[in-house]
Design a protein around this motif. Structure first.
Motif, PDB file in Angstrom:
ATOM      1  N   TYR A  98     -25.962  56.364  17.542  1.00 13.05           N
ATOM      2  CA  TYR A  98     -26.060  57.208  15.572  1.00 13.05           C
ATOM      3  C   TYR A  98     -28.263  57.691  16.393  1.00 13.05           C
ATOM      4  O   TYR A  98     -28.718  57.317  17.478  1.00 13.05           O
ATOM      5  N   THR A  99     -28.427  58.368  15.302  1.00  7.00           N
ATOM      6  CA  THR A  99     -29.276  59.572  15.477  1.00  7.00           C
ATOM      7  C   THR A  99     -30.414  58.259  15.426  1.00  7.00           C
ATOM      8  O   THR A  99     -30.261  57.217  14.770  1.00  7.00           O
ATOM      9  N   SER A 100     -32.029  58.784  15.031  1.00  6.79           N
ATOM     10  CA  SER A 100     -33.001  57.423  15.425  1.00  6.79           C
ATOM     11  C   SER A 100     -32.926  57.605  13.419  1.00  6.79           C
ATOM     12  O   SER A 100     -33.818  56.076  13.304  1.00  6.79           O
ATOM     13  N   PRO A 155     -30.252  56.409   9.947  1.00  5.41           N
ATOM     14  CA  PRO A 155     -29.401  56.846  10.946  1.00  5.41           C
ATOM     15  C   PRO A 155     -28.304  57.547  10.975  1.00  5.41           C
ATOM     16  O   PRO A 155     -27.053  56.371   9.825  1.00  5.41           O
ATOM     17  N   VAL A 179     -22.656  59.929  15.458  1.00 10.52           N
ATOM     18  CA  VAL A 179     -22.674  61.204  15.282  1.00 10.52           C
ATOM     19  C   VAL A 179     -21.558  61.082  17.238  1.00 10.52           C
ATOM     20  O   VAL A 179     -21.437  60.734  17.606  1.00 10.52           O
TER      21      VAL A 179
END
Length: 247
Positions: free
Chosen positions: A213-215, A221, A224
């Motif tokens: 997961y993105t920040s 979030p 990906v």
């Protein structure tokens, strides 16, 4: 980048594990979870080839060499493989999947920075699942969001984190599988290795491997998805630099 993808927030021994294994071989939203298929995977040990294969398929090539040293002691490649096999069996029992291929069901796991992280990741792959690592320092609300957004079918939690994650998992209707602390040299894990029924896929290349997961700096979030081919490409690209830096 290699470490952040495969083993986020972990220490040098785990990076060494990836290096040693490498020497032996060369948008999430909208997706639906696939069900458990009726036919099982082949049960053979992978050998070196140019094909895309997860790192655990080459672990026996290093046998009793020390792979990781953490606060619980030393762990050999055989230890890690045996513990992962045992956990994989528990995962499939918990999800009632007799074929031992979850067909990319998501498996979230919350573990400390030690050998248990590798065991949970490998076991998720052995079961035919996609590994979704949870960060231990995230608040409960964030962990709950990742479990729900990734459509995880199961949460693996190291014993020290069961109390933290269990209420959220229960709220979401997702079962929790406790991962008890296992010391190296366990007879059960060694027996699992000796039996040798390691499920392996005819083609790992396009199979989902991990969801990171993105920040969330630009909103919530987002997950990906990386395939096993993506993971192997990162390992292959990152190894020369690590070797040069003597990481």
């Amino acid at each position: 980048m290699l470490v952040s993808l495969l083993f986020p927030q972990v220490s040098r021994p785990l990076r060494c594990l990836v290096q040693d294994l490498h020497r032996c071989g060369g948008g999430l939203r909208g997706q639906k979870r696939a069900g458990c298929p009726r036919r099982g995977l082949q049960t053979t040990w992978a050998t070196y080839s140019s094909d895309v294969t997860p790192v655990f398929t080459r672990a026996l090539a290093f046998g009793d060499k020390i792979a990781i040293v953490d606060q619980n002691g030393e762990h050999t490649y055989r230890d890690l493989l045996g513990q992962s096999l045992c956990l994989s069996q528990e995962i499939c029992r918990a999800l009632e999947c007799s074929s031992r291929d979850l067909k990319e069901e998501r498996i979230s796991f919350l573990c400390p920075n030690d050998a248990s992280y590798v065991v949970a990741q490998w076991a998720s792959w052995m079961s035919g699942g996609i590994a979704v690592p949870l960060y231990k320092k995230h608040p409960v609300q964030e962990l709950e969001y990742v479990i729900q957004d990734s459509q995880s079918a199961l949460v693996i939690a190291a014993e020290e984190y069961v109390g933290k994650i269990a209420p959220s998992a229960e709220k979401l209707g997702v079962p929790v599988l406790p991962l008890l602390r296992s010391h190296s040299g366990g007879s059960a894990s060694h027996a699992a290795v000796e039996e040798g029924p390691l499920a392996t896929c005819s083609s790992w290349k396009d199979r989902g491997a991990m969801i990171i997961y993105t920040s969330g700096t630009m909103g919530r979030p987002k997950g990906v998805l990386s395939t096993h081919e993506n993971v192997q490409a990162v390992v292959s690209a990152g190894f020369p630099l690590q070797k040069e830096l003597k990481v």
